[in-house]
Design a protein around this motif. Structure first.
Motif, PDB file in Angstrom:
ATOM      1  N   ARG A   1       3.797  -1.061  36.828  1.00  0.00           N
ATOM      2  CA  ARG A   1       4.043   0.556  36.992  1.00  0.00           C
ATOM      3  C   ARG A   1       4.559   0.722  38.382  1.00  0.00           C
ATOM      4  NH1 ARG A   1       0.104   5.251  36.429  1.00  0.00           N
ATOM      5  NH2 ARG A   1       1.783   7.014  36.273  1.00  0.00           N
ATOM      6  N   SER A   2       3.718   0.204  39.368  1.00  0.00           N
ATOM      7  CA  SER A   2       4.128   0.411  40.485  1.00  0.00           C
ATOM      8  C   SER A   2       5.494  -0.278  41.077  1.00  0.00           C
ATOM      9  CB  SER A   2       3.093  -0.041  41.659  1.00  0.00           C
ATOM     10  OG  SER A   2       1.929   0.612  41.727  1.00  0.00           O
ATOM     11  N   ALA A   3       5.881  -1.382  40.475  1.00  0.00           N
ATOM     12  CA  ALA A   3       6.919  -2.075  40.663  1.00  0.00           C
ATOM     13  C   ALA A   3       8.184  -1.249  40.250  1.00  0.00           C
ATOM     14  CB  ALA A   3       6.890  -3.554  40.020  1.00  0.00           C
ATOM     15  N   VAL A   4       8.026  -0.366  39.130  1.00  0.00           N
ATOM     16  CA  VAL A   4       9.061   0.457  38.653  1.00  0.00           C
ATOM     17  C   VAL A   4       9.061   1.799  39.405  1.00  0.00           C
ATOM     18  CG1 VAL A   4       9.624   1.703  36.502  1.00  0.00           C
ATOM     19  CG2 VAL A   4       9.125  -0.816  36.517  1.00  0.00           C
ATOM     20  N   ILE A   5       8.088   2.253  39.616  1.00  0.00           N
ATOM     21  CA  ILE A   5       7.999   3.513  40.165  1.00  0.00           C
ATOM     22  C   ILE A   5       8.404   3.650  41.800  1.00  0.00           C
ATOM     23  CG2 ILE A   5       6.500   5.588  40.842  1.00  0.00           C
ATOM     24  CD1 ILE A   5       5.151   5.147  38.205  1.00  0.00           C
TER      25      ILE A   5
ATOM     26  N   PHE B   1       5.338 -10.901  44.048  1.00  0.00           N
ATOM     27  CA  PHE B   1       5.285  -9.623  43.222  1.00  0.00           C
ATOM     28  C   PHE B   1       3.722  -9.061  43.585  1.00  0.00           C
ATOM     29  CE2 PHE B   1       3.876  -7.526  39.413  1.00  0.00           C
ATOM     30  CZ  PHE B   1       4.867  -6.525  39.310  1.00  0.00           C
ATOM     31  N   ASN B   2       2.728 -10.272  43.370  1.00  0.00           N
ATOM     32  CA  ASN B   2       1.220  -9.705  43.518  1.00  0.00           C
ATOM     33  C   ASN B   2       1.053  -9.024  44.936  1.00  0.00           C
ATOM     34  OD1 ASN B   2       0.455 -10.220  40.805  1.00  0.00           O
ATOM     35  ND2 ASN B   2       0.212 -12.439  41.533  1.00  0.00           N
ATOM     36  N   LYS B   3       1.426  -9.677  46.000  1.00  0.00           N
ATOM     37  CA  LYS B   3       1.513  -9.339  47.297  1.00  0.00           C
ATOM     38  C   LYS B   3       1.991  -7.701  47.270  1.00  0.00           C
ATOM     39  CE  LYS B   3      -0.470 -12.554  49.358  1.00  0.00           C
ATOM     40  NZ  LYS B   3      -1.964 -12.371  49.979  1.00  0.00           N
ATOM     41  N   ALA B   4       3.197  -7.691  46.859  1.00  0.00           N
ATOM     42  CA  ALA B   4       3.983  -6.430  46.967  1.00  0.00           C
ATOM     43  C   ALA B   4       3.590  -5.216  46.179  1.00  0.00           C
ATOM     44  CB  ALA B   4       5.490  -6.580  46.917  1.00  0.00           C
ATOM     45  N   PHE B   5       2.999  -5.626  44.970  1.00  0.00           N
ATOM     46  CA  PHE B   5       2.546  -4.513  44.122  1.00  0.00           C
ATOM     47  C   PHE B   5       1.227  -4.666  43.670  1.00  0.00           C
ATOM     48  CE2 PHE B   5       7.305  -4.697  43.773  1.00  0.00           C
ATOM     49  CZ  PHE B   5       7.544  -3.438  44.255  1.00  0.00           C
ATOM     50  N   GLY B   6       0.470  -5.544  43.913  1.00  0.00           N
ATOM     51  CA  GLY B   6      -0.882  -6.125  43.446  1.00  0.00           C
ATOM     52  C   GLY B   6      -0.737  -6.339  42.129  1.00  0.00           C
ATOM     53  N   GLY B   7       0.451  -6.877  41.698  1.00  0.00           N
ATOM     54  CA  GLY B   7       0.505  -7.184  40.167  1.00  0.00           C
ATOM     55  C   GLY B   7       0.497  -5.993  39.233  1.00  0.00           C
ATOM     56  N   ASN B   8       0.747  -4.818  39.811  1.00  0.00           N
ATOM     57  CA  ASN B   8       1.052  -3.739  38.872  1.00  0.00           C
ATOM     58  C   ASN B   8       2.430  -3.353  38.539  1.00  0.00           C
ATOM     59  OD1 ASN B   8       1.047  -1.132  37.655  1.00  0.00           O
ATOM     60  ND2 ASN B   8      -0.497  -0.315  39.247  1.00  0.00           N
TER      61      ASN B   8
ATOM     62  N   GLY C   1      12.156   5.850  45.916  1.00  0.00           N
ATOM     63  CA  GLY C   1      13.068   5.651  47.066  1.00  0.00           C
ATOM     64  C   GLY C   1      14.402   6.042  46.838  1.00  0.00           C
ATOM     65  N   TYR C   2      15.199   5.610  45.339  1.00  0.00           N
ATOM     66  CA  TYR C   2      16.149   6.047  44.995  1.00  0.00           C
ATOM     67  C   TYR C   2      16.462   7.470  44.748  1.00  0.00           C
ATOM     68  CZ  TYR C   2      18.388   1.425  44.604  1.00  0.00           C
ATOM     69  OH  TYR C   2      18.952   0.085  44.736  1.00  0.00           O
ATOM     70  N   PHE C   3      15.465   8.133  44.400  1.00  0.00           N
ATOM     71  CA  PHE C   3      15.375   9.705  44.003  1.00  0.00           C
ATOM     72  C   PHE C   3      15.722  10.342  45.416  1.00  0.00           C
ATOM     73  CE2 PHE C   3      13.425  13.667  44.641  1.00  0.00           C
ATOM     74  CZ  PHE C   3      13.700  14.371  43.437  1.00  0.00           C
ATOM     75  N   PHE C   4      15.177   9.903  46.480  1.00  0.00           N
ATOM     76  CA  PHE C   4      15.454  10.789  47.680  1.00  0.00           C
ATOM     77  C   PHE C   4      16.924  10.561  48.338  1.00  0.00           C
ATOM     78  CE2 PHE C   4      10.850  11.170  47.477  1.00  0.00           C
ATOM     79  CZ  PHE C   4      10.655  12.231  47.729  1.00  0.00           C
TER      80      PHE C   4
END
Length: 82
Positions: A12-16, A3-10, A21-24
């Motif tokens: 908010r980014s993990a949700v947005i 998680f920390n590698k993918a989203f920097g521990g954020n 991606g699903y929106f498009f």
């Protein structure tokens, strides 16, 4: 750790990021294909399929090269302009 590698521990980014991606994908279903995404009918299978695809790409089972997915007609069309 992942998680920390993918989203920097954020969180908010993990949700947005997935929602973006699903929106498009949903936009394509509704506007262009004129159908209902399977995510709404079978959300568990859809999520498992996404994880499976991600795992296969990360482990090298699936190629990220669009030419490896295209049939001979598409390859001829795209290479004709070169």
């Amino acid at each position: 750790l992942a998680f920390n590698k993918a989203f920097g521990g954020n969180i908010r980014s993990a949700v947005i990021l997935p929602l973006t991606g699903y929106f498009f994908a949903w936009l394509g279903h509704f506007c262009f294909e004129k159908n209902k995404p399977a995510t709404f009918i079978y959300p568990t299978f859809s999520l498992l399929g996404d994880f499976n695809m991600c795992f296969r790409i990360l482990t090298g089972v699936e190629s990220m090269d669009p030419n490896s997915l295209a049939g001979p007609n598409l390859r001829e069309i795209f290479s004709a302009g070169n």
